[in-house]
Design an enzyme around this catalytic site. Structure first.
Site, PDB file in Angstrom:
ATOM      1  N   LYS A 171       0.832  -1.204   0.000  1.00 25.07           N
ATOM      2  CA  LYS A 171       0.000   0.000   0.000  1.00 25.07           C
ATOM      3  C   LYS A 171       0.871   1.260   0.000  1.00 25.07           C
ATOM      4  CE  LYS A 171      -3.571   2.716   0.569  1.00 25.07           C
ATOM      5  NZ  LYS A 171      -4.556   2.970  -0.473  1.00 25.07           N
ATOM      6  N   LYS A 246       0.003  11.462   4.816  1.00 19.87           N
ATOM      7  CA  LYS A 246       0.342  10.384   5.754  1.00 19.87           C
ATOM      8  C   LYS A 246       0.921   9.183   4.999  1.00 19.87           C
ATOM      9  CE  LYS A 246      -2.425   7.215   6.463  1.00 19.87           C
ATOM     10  NZ  LYS A 246      -3.476   6.239   6.699  1.00 19.87           N
TER      11      LYS A 246
HETATM   12  P1  NAD Z   1     -11.860   8.702   8.076  1.00 18.24           P
HETATM   13  O1  NAD Z   1     -11.083   9.642   8.912  1.00 18.24           O
HETATM   14  O2  NAD Z   1     -12.975   9.210   7.232  1.00 18.24           O
HETATM   15  O3  NAD Z   1     -12.487   7.529   9.001  1.00 18.24           O
HETATM   16  C1  NAD Z   1     -11.820   6.972  10.094  1.00 18.24           C
HETATM   17  C2  NAD Z   1     -12.835   6.799  11.217  1.00 18.24           C
HETATM   18  O4  NAD Z   1     -12.189   6.178  12.328  1.00 18.24           O
HETATM   19  C3  NAD Z   1     -13.404   8.118  11.727  1.00 18.24           C
HETATM   20  O5  NAD Z   1     -14.816   8.104  11.641  1.00 18.24           O
HETATM   21  C4  NAD Z   1     -12.921   8.194  13.176  1.00 18.24           C
HETATM   22  O6  NAD Z   1     -13.840   8.829  14.043  1.00 18.24           O
HETATM   23  C5  NAD Z   1     -12.756   6.732  13.503  1.00 18.24           C
HETATM   24  N1  NAD Z   1     -11.871   6.449  14.638  1.00 18.24           N
HETATM   25  C6  NAD Z   1     -10.658   6.984  14.924  1.00 18.24           C
HETATM   26  N2  NAD Z   1     -10.144   6.427  16.034  1.00 18.24           N
HETATM   27  C7  NAD Z   1     -11.054   5.497  16.451  1.00 18.24           C
HETATM   28  C8  NAD Z   1     -11.089   4.572  17.524  1.00 18.24           C
HETATM   29  N3  NAD Z   1     -10.086   4.481  18.422  1.00 18.24           N
HETATM   30  N4  NAD Z   1     -12.172   3.779  17.656  1.00 18.24           N
HETATM   31  C9  NAD Z   1     -13.203   3.864  16.778  1.00 18.24           C
HETATM   32  N5  NAD Z   1     -13.227   4.718  15.726  1.00 18.24           N
HETATM   33  C10 NAD Z   1     -12.162   5.523  15.571  1.00 18.24           C
HETATM   34  O7  NAD Z   1     -10.782   7.935   7.202  1.00 18.24           O
HETATM   35  P2  NAD Z   1     -11.055   7.085   5.868  1.00 18.24           P
HETATM   36  O8  NAD Z   1     -10.991   7.985   4.688  1.00 18.24           O
HETATM   37  O9  NAD Z   1     -12.234   6.213   6.072  1.00 18.24           O
HETATM   38  O10 NAD Z   1      -9.706   6.218   5.825  1.00 18.24           O
HETATM   39  C11 NAD Z   1      -9.516   5.111   6.698  1.00 18.24           C
HETATM   40  C12 NAD Z   1      -8.220   4.438   6.293  1.00 18.24           C
HETATM   41  O11 NAD Z   1      -8.328   3.991   4.942  1.00 18.24           O
HETATM   42  C13 NAD Z   1      -7.001   5.362   6.348  1.00 18.24           C
HETATM   43  O12 NAD Z   1      -5.905   4.648   6.813  1.00 18.24           O
HETATM   44  C14 NAD Z   1      -6.830   5.800   4.903  1.00 18.24           C
HETATM   45  O13 NAD Z   1      -5.498   6.156   4.607  1.00 18.24           O
HETATM   46  C15 NAD Z   1      -7.278   4.559   4.165  1.00 18.24           C
HETATM   47  N6  NAD Z   1      -7.801   4.785   2.810  1.00 18.24           N
HETATM   48  C16 NAD Z   1      -8.633   5.826   2.566  1.00 18.24           C
HETATM   49  C17 NAD Z   1      -9.105   6.020   1.259  1.00 18.24           C
HETATM   50  C18 NAD Z   1     -10.027   7.166   0.915  1.00 18.24           C
HETATM   51  O14 NAD Z   1     -10.257   7.387  -0.287  1.00 18.24           O
HETATM   52  N7  NAD Z   1     -10.597   7.869   1.909  1.00 18.24           N
HETATM   53  C19 NAD Z   1      -8.717   5.141   0.239  1.00 18.24           C
HETATM   54  C20 NAD Z   1      -7.898   4.054   0.542  1.00 18.24           C
HETATM   55  C21 NAD Z   1      -7.433   3.887   1.845  1.00 18.24           C
END
Ligand code: NAD
Length: 294
Positions: A171, A246
């Site tokens: 990744k 990140k």
């Molecule tokens: P996001 O910030 O929208 O969602 C993460 C969620 O986790 C939030 O709702 C937050 O409140 C929650 N959270 C944080 N700490 C927590 C805890 N201790 N317990 C419970 N909930 C908790 O992020 P996202 O866009 O959904 O991305 C999530 C992961 O996927 C990241 O690592 C990101 O790099 C990866 N990712 C994102 C995308 C994208 O297009 N957004 C694409 C591929 C990968």
């Protein structure tokens, strides 16, 4: 059908959990943000009041959290959700995180008799909603087979990359290639603008030439060129700049540990870091404002 705990119901987690519900699984979800919990109910996700409650009585626990620190806080704590899982349960961490945290999670799994997969995704929000994500998976092949129907509900492709943490390595370097091509594109559009070449003309050339790339079609940095692009919507995030920054940081750390000098990737990281200082919530394609767009 499985009973699944799902921790992290944000941009990606919510639609992934919703696709598990659509496939007939029972999903108990938890997020620290109450709005995220409320929205998840609309998708048929049963909301738990804590991570431990989400993990109680399930045979698979999935996490979709922002960074390694969040995974440590959510999972690698005493009396946390891992402590209530039965031996033989499977933990799938789909967050994009650092390799050492991922390997610590695998090790904790071995101590507890729990099978762990690191399974970060590619495909973005659209892929999460459509159930067409690509999963890059580090862990045991037998464990992947055990939970394959879940991957099939959330994605259209799985690549078993190797042992613990290898999904995160894949990744990180994938994101380095994406971030580098995105920044190169922004530079191309700014050069073209300054030298009098219309954006549409450059798009027509790039999209039919050797400069064509995924970032051009999915994260085109200028408005009016690709329907539905973030640029068309004031850079409302499809993939937030802070998350790409990140990921590029994770790639830089991986490169350091591998003894590889990053030239292009580090340049892209610097630009995304610059954007993230004030505008990390914007779409990553807004990085064009940091390469001199007037
Ligand atoms: P996001 O910030 O929208 O969602 C993460 C969620 O986790 C939030 O709702 C937050 O409140 C929650 N959270 C944080 N700490 C927590 C805890 N201790 N317990 C419970 N909930 C908790 O992020 P996202 O866009 O959904 O991305 C999530 C992961 O996927 C990241 O690592 C990101 O790099 C990866 N990712 C994102 C995308 C994208 O297009 N957004 C694409 C591929 C990968």
């Amino acid at each position: 059908m499985s009973t699944i705990g799902f921790i992290g119901l944000g941009t990606m987690g919510r639609p992934m959990a919703a696709n598990l519900v659509k496939a007939g699984h029972e999903v108990k979800g938890f997020d620290v943000v109450s709005d995220a919990r409320d929205r998840a109910v609309e998708d048929g996700i049963k909301v738990a009041s804590s991570a431990v409650e989400a993990a109680t009585g399930v045979n698979v626990l999935i996490t979709m959290l922002p960074k390694g620190d969040h995974v440590r806080q959510a999972l690698l704590v005493a009396d946390g959700p891992l402590s209530v899982l039965a031996p033989g349960a499977v933990v799938i961490d789909s967050s994009s995180i650092d390799v050492p945290t991922s390997r610590d999670l695998h090790e904790r799994g071995v101590e507890l008799g729990i099978e762990v997969l690191d399974a970060p995704v590619s495909g973005g929000l659209a892929g999460a909603q459509a159930g067409t994500l690509t999963f890059m998976i580090g862990g045991a092949a037998e464990t992947v087979e055990k939970v394959r129907p879940l991957f099939e509900a959330m994605g259209s492709r799985t690549v078993l990359t190797g042992g613990p943490g290898s999904g995160q390595v894949a990744k990180a370097v994938n994101q380095m290639v994406f971030g580098s091509s995105l920044v190169a594109l922004t530079e191309a559009f700014v050069i073209a603008e300054r030298l009098g070449l219309a954006p549409q003309k450059l798009f027509d050339v790039l999209s039919t030439s050797s400069g064509d790339c995924w970032a051009l079609h999915n994260f085109c940095p200028l408005p009016g060129l690709v329907d539905g692009s973030a640029a068309d919507n004031n850079y409302a995030p499809k993939f937030a700049a802070a998350l790409l920054a990140k990921d590029l940081g994770l790639a830089a750390t991986a490169a350091d540990s591998a003894g590889v000098e990053l030239v292009v990737g580090r340049g892209a990281k610097d630009k995304l870091d610059e954007l993230s200082i004030k505008d990390g919530h914007l779409d990553a394609s807004a990085v064009i404002t940091k390469v001199g767009l007037k």
